[in-house]
Scaffold this motif. Structure first.
Motif, PDB file in Angstrom:
ATOM      1  N   TYR A   1      -6.956   2.058  -2.934  1.00  0.00           N
ATOM      2  CA  TYR A   1      -5.734   2.517  -2.562  1.00  0.00           C
ATOM      3  C   TYR A   1      -4.901   2.661  -3.859  1.00  0.00           C
ATOM      4  CZ  TYR A   1      -7.199   0.851   2.180  1.00  0.00           C
ATOM      5  OH  TYR A   1      -7.756   0.612   3.213  1.00  0.00           O
TER       6      TYR A   1
ATOM      7  N   PHE B   1      -3.679   5.864   0.522  1.00  0.00           N
ATOM      8  CA  PHE B   1      -5.065   5.913   0.614  1.00  0.00           C
ATOM      9  C   PHE B   1      -5.631   6.952  -0.351  1.00  0.00           C
ATOM     10  CE2 PHE B   1      -8.878   7.590   2.626  1.00  0.00           C
ATOM     11  CZ  PHE B   1      -9.705   6.497   2.452  1.00  0.00           C
TER      12      PHE B   1
ATOM     13  N   ILE C   1       0.715  -1.120  -0.079  1.00  0.00           N
ATOM     14  CA  ILE C   1      -0.097  -0.115  -0.014  1.00  0.00           C
ATOM     15  C   ILE C   1       0.909   1.131   0.100  1.00  0.00           C
ATOM     16  CG2 ILE C   1      -1.752   1.435   1.310  1.00  0.00           C
ATOM     17  CD1 ILE C   1      -2.846  -1.225   0.003  1.00  0.00           C
TER      18      ILE C   1
END
Length: 73
Positions: A29, A19, A16
């Motif tokens: 994401y 966001f 990740i």
């Protein structure tokens, strides 16, 4: 509550990076696919009215027993 930057998913396949947004059914994401060496968009199914995420572990759970009954229908 969304996943934190740097978290690895699926055994390190995805990382990740940031966001992007959330809605009624999930979070989106910007991520990095480590095997393909590409940037990707990931959608996480996370119904905010029924789910909670532990801030320390990142684990998702259903909020209350009444919500469990609704989600099992």
């Amino acid at each position: 509550m969304h996943l934190q930057q740097g978290i690895l998913l699926q055994g390190g396949k995805y990382r990740i990076d940031r966001f992007l947004a959330s809605g009624g059914f999930g979070c989106t994401y910007e991520a990095y696919h480590t095997l393909l060496d590409e940037r990707v968009a990931l959608k996480e199914f996370f119904v905010s009215d029924f789910c909670n995420r532990d801030e320390k572990t990142g684990q998702v759970s259903v909020g209350t027993q009444s919500k469990v009954a609704l989600s099992d229908s």
